[in-house]
Motif scaffolding. Structure first.
Motif, mmCIF file in Angstrom:
data_model
loop_
_atom_site.group_PDB
_atom_site.id
_atom_site.type_symbol
_atom_site.label_atom_id
_atom_site.label_comp_id
_atom_site.label_asym_id
_atom_site.label_seq_id
_atom_site.Cartn_x
_atom_site.Cartn_y
_atom_site.Cartn_z
ATOM 1 N N ALA A 148 0.891 -1.161 0.000
ATOM 2 C CA ALA A 148 0.000 0.000 0.000
ATOM 3 C C ALA A 148 0.929 1.210 0.000
ATOM 4 O O ALA A 148 1.199 1.821 1.036
ATOM 5 C CB ALA A 148 -0.907 -0.012 1.227
ATOM 6 N N TYR A 149 1.424 1.529 -1.169
ATOM 7 C CA TYR A 149 2.555 2.447 -1.274
ATOM 8 C C TYR A 149 2.146 3.900 -1.095
ATOM 9 O O TYR A 149 1.134 4.353 -1.635
ATOM 10 C CB TYR A 149 3.243 2.270 -2.631
ATOM 11 N N ASN A 150 2.963 4.629 -0.319
ATOM 12 C CA ASN A 150 2.850 6.081 -0.270
ATOM 13 C C ASN A 150 4.175 6.684 -0.727
ATOM 14 O O ASN A 150 5.247 6.236 -0.331
ATOM 15 C CB ASN A 150 2.447 6.570 1.126
ATOM 16 N N ASP A 151 4.094 7.690 -1.571
ATOM 17 C CA ASP A 151 5.281 8.273 -2.196
ATOM 18 C C ASP A 151 6.164 8.988 -1.182
ATOM 19 O O ASP A 151 5.684 9.476 -0.145
ATOM 20 C CB ASP A 151 4.869 9.283 -3.267
ATOM 21 N N THR A 152 7.443 9.075 -1.512
ATOM 22 C CA THR A 152 8.361 9.897 -0.723
ATOM 23 C C THR A 152 8.600 11.221 -1.435
ATOM 24 O O THR A 152 8.761 11.266 -2.657
ATOM 25 C CB THR A 152 9.690 9.170 -0.496
ATOM 26 N N PHE A 153 8.591 12.300 -0.648
ATOM 27 C CA PHE A 153 8.859 13.626 -1.183
ATOM 28 C C PHE A 153 10.261 14.114 -0.805
ATOM 29 O O PHE A 153 10.605 15.263 -1.052
ATOM 30 C CB PHE A 153 7.840 14.640 -0.632
ATOM 31 N N GLY A 154 11.061 13.257 -0.187
ATOM 32 C CA GLY A 154 12.335 13.682 0.382
ATOM 33 C C GLY A 154 12.205 13.846 1.893
ATOM 34 O O GLY A 154 11.091 13.966 2.426
ATOM 35 N N ASN B 22 1.036 20.741 -4.708
ATOM 36 C CA ASN B 22 1.385 19.493 -5.385
ATOM 37 C C ASN B 22 1.579 18.357 -4.395
ATOM 38 O O ASN B 22 1.257 17.197 -4.672
ATOM 39 C CB ASN B 22 2.635 19.678 -6.236
ATOM 40 N N LYS B 23 2.086 18.667 -3.184
ATOM 41 C CA LYS B 23 2.252 17.636 -2.154
ATOM 42 C C LYS B 23 0.899 17.228 -1.573
ATOM 43 O O LYS B 23 0.668 16.051 -1.268
ATOM 44 C CB LYS B 23 3.165 18.155 -1.036
ATOM 45 N N GLN B 24 -0.013 18.206 -1.417
ATOM 46 C CA GLN B 24 -1.371 17.871 -0.959
ATOM 47 C C GLN B 24 -2.038 16.924 -1.946
ATOM 48 O O GLN B 24 -2.658 15.925 -1.555
ATOM 49 C CB GLN B 24 -2.216 19.144 -0.855
ATOM 50 N N THR B 25 -1.910 17.225 -3.231
ATOM 51 C CA THR B 25 -2.539 16.397 -4.262
ATOM 52 C C THR B 25 -1.978 14.979 -4.228
ATOM 53 O O THR B 25 -2.732 13.997 -4.304
ATOM 54 C CB THR B 25 -2.315 17.017 -5.651
ATOM 55 N N ALA B 26 -0.658 14.875 -4.098
ATOM 56 C CA ALA B 26 -0.027 13.557 -4.052
ATOM 57 C C ALA B 26 -0.448 12.790 -2.808
ATOM 58 O O ALA B 26 -0.691 11.574 -2.855
ATOM 59 C CB ALA B 26 1.492 13.709 -4.103
#
Length: 446
Positions: free
Chosen positions: A74-80, A110-114
């Motif tokens: 259940a992947y969540n992206d990394t933003f750094g 853009n981070k909220q959307t992701a």
């Protein structure tokens, strides 16, 4: 009477199209932490899958497939690092009554959307699993706990008009949670964490003392010439020992807040390594890799218990059995919680009910040249996983269901002949009433 055999092939490799209902399966999802790319999330998911096969099902693949539908991330992206920390902080404060406010105010657009896309993707996957009759078990590590908590809450919102029924088929294991105040869901097992995991300590996990300790090297004998050890990790029994008669292994308070022991792989009993470079740390005193297998049995024990609990959850469906002639009997299924939204899944199905009047579960099987749903118990799959429905002529029994060990696990009973009624008979009944709101029931007995 001639026997007709239908092969019921269940719990094998995918046999039916996506969307087939099978209430004997649980889908397991791995929720990743911060700074995890998709490659590492996939590797951790494979580690989890193999651990379930080995530790719980003892490499009995057929038994594993009897209970487990799929294991996926259940992947969540990394933003750094910085953005991931800020996102995690906003999720933690969201659990304390400020839902979405902090995400929208601390993260750029853009981070909220992701973030919202990650939540939606996870919740959609969990909901699809549950509507397929599967249960959902999330094994959450680090920030994955925060996403799982949001997902559980959203499942409740999606089914709040029907007693939050989607949440009834959801369980979770919490590893190294950063949230000190809120569990993923109510009444779940204790959180799991190391006593020197800087994230788990902050998240209030039930700490277990870790045998691998980070140290600093104090020069105990300045006059002795010897190189400082390359690695700063030792076994607990090596604390305060001298290396090369000069360097003492000391664990200060900063060393007690460590990030490398936070890795999911380390929690699962693999060697400790540098989280940035992947370099494996060697114990300077022994020259060997270091592991601590203390928490792997705890994690796998919780997974095993929750899988067993999920197996015991009753069916989502209730049957209405129709037909008197045995071969024409079938069950019309109604969803217990959301008939308006869910009945469409089985509205055109004539389910063979081998558990009439008792609890049973639904799964889809291959009946030779077509698919068929049955409502039945599960059985022995130690051989080839093939179940059979046999047409018989035995004391008002017309069908029996057998597992792959030829043990009978269900039967369908009824009349073999149509009921005979007098051909010449007339019944006349006149009913009158004056109250247009009156309700009545009419029962005719022959």
């Amino acid at each position: 009477m001639k026997k007709i055999l239908f092969l019921l092939l269940v719990c094998l490799f995918p046999l039916f199209a996506f969307g087939s209902i099978n209430e004997y399966l649980t889908d397991v999802y791995f929720g990743n932490g911060i700074l995890t790319n998709e490659k590492n999330a996939t590797a951790n998911t494979i580690l989890l899958k193999r651990s379930i096969q080995k530790d719980i099902y003892l490499m009995n693949y057929k038994e594993y497939k009897k209970h487990i539908g799929k294991v996926k991330d259940a992947y969540n992206d990394t933003f750094g690092f910085g953005w991931d920390i800020l996102e995690s902080y906003s999720q933690i404060v969201n659990t304390q009554g400020f839902k979405d406010w902090w995400v929208s105010h601390l993260l750029p657009g853009n981070k909220q959307t992701a973030h919202q896309a990650n939540i939606k993707k996870q919740v959609d996957a969990y909901e699809a699993s549950i509507k397929d009759g599967h249960k959902v078990l999330v094994v959450a590590h680090s920030q994955g706990n925060l996403f799982a908590q949001e997902a559980y809450e959203t499942l409740g919102e999606r089914s709040e008009d029907h007693n939050n029924w989607l949440q009834k088929y959801f369980e979770a294991v919490s590893i190294a949670s950063p949230d000190i105040t809120t569990d993923i869901k109510p009444n779940m097992p204790p959180r799991i964490g190391w006593d020197n995991d800087m994230v788990a300590i902050g998240g209030g996990s039930t700490s277990k003392e870790c045998n691998i300790r980070k140290v600093k090297w104090d020069d105990a004998h300045p006059g002795v010439q010897a190189s400082k050890p390359k690695y700063n990790y030792v076994s607990k029994s090596d604390l305060n020992k001298l290396y090369a008669h000069k360097w003492r292994a000391v664990e200060g308070w900063l060393q007690k807040l460590d990030s490398n022991v936070h890795a999911f792989t380390f929690y699962m009993g693999q060697h400790i390594k540098d989280g940035d470079t992947g370099e494996v740390f060697l114990n300077p005193f022994t020259g060997k890799e270091m592991i601590d297998n203390t928490l792997r049995p705890v994690i796998m024990g919780q997974i095993k218990t929750l899988l067993e609990n999920l197996d015991r959850i009753p069916s989502q469906w209730k049957p209405k059995n129709l037909g008197c002639i045995c071969k024409e009997k079938y069950a019309k299924m109604t969803h217990k919680f959301d008939p308006t939204g869910m009945n469409q899944y089985l509205s055109n199905e004539k389910v063979k009910d081998f558990r009439e009047g008792e609890e049973g579960k639904i799964y889809k099987a291959d009946a030779g040249d077509h698919a068929v749903y049955v409502r039945a118990l599960d059985g022995d799959r130690s051989d080839d996983g093939i179940f059979t429905v046999e047409e018989v002529d035995r004391d008002d029994v017309c069908y029996v269901l057998k597992d792959d060990a030829s043990a009978e696990i269900g039967k369908i009973e009824g009349s073999f002949e149509p009921l005979l009624y007098p051909k010449q008979i007339a019944i006349e009944a006149n009913l009158t009433w004056t109250n247009m709101e009156a309700e009545f029931e009419l029962e005719v007995q022959m």
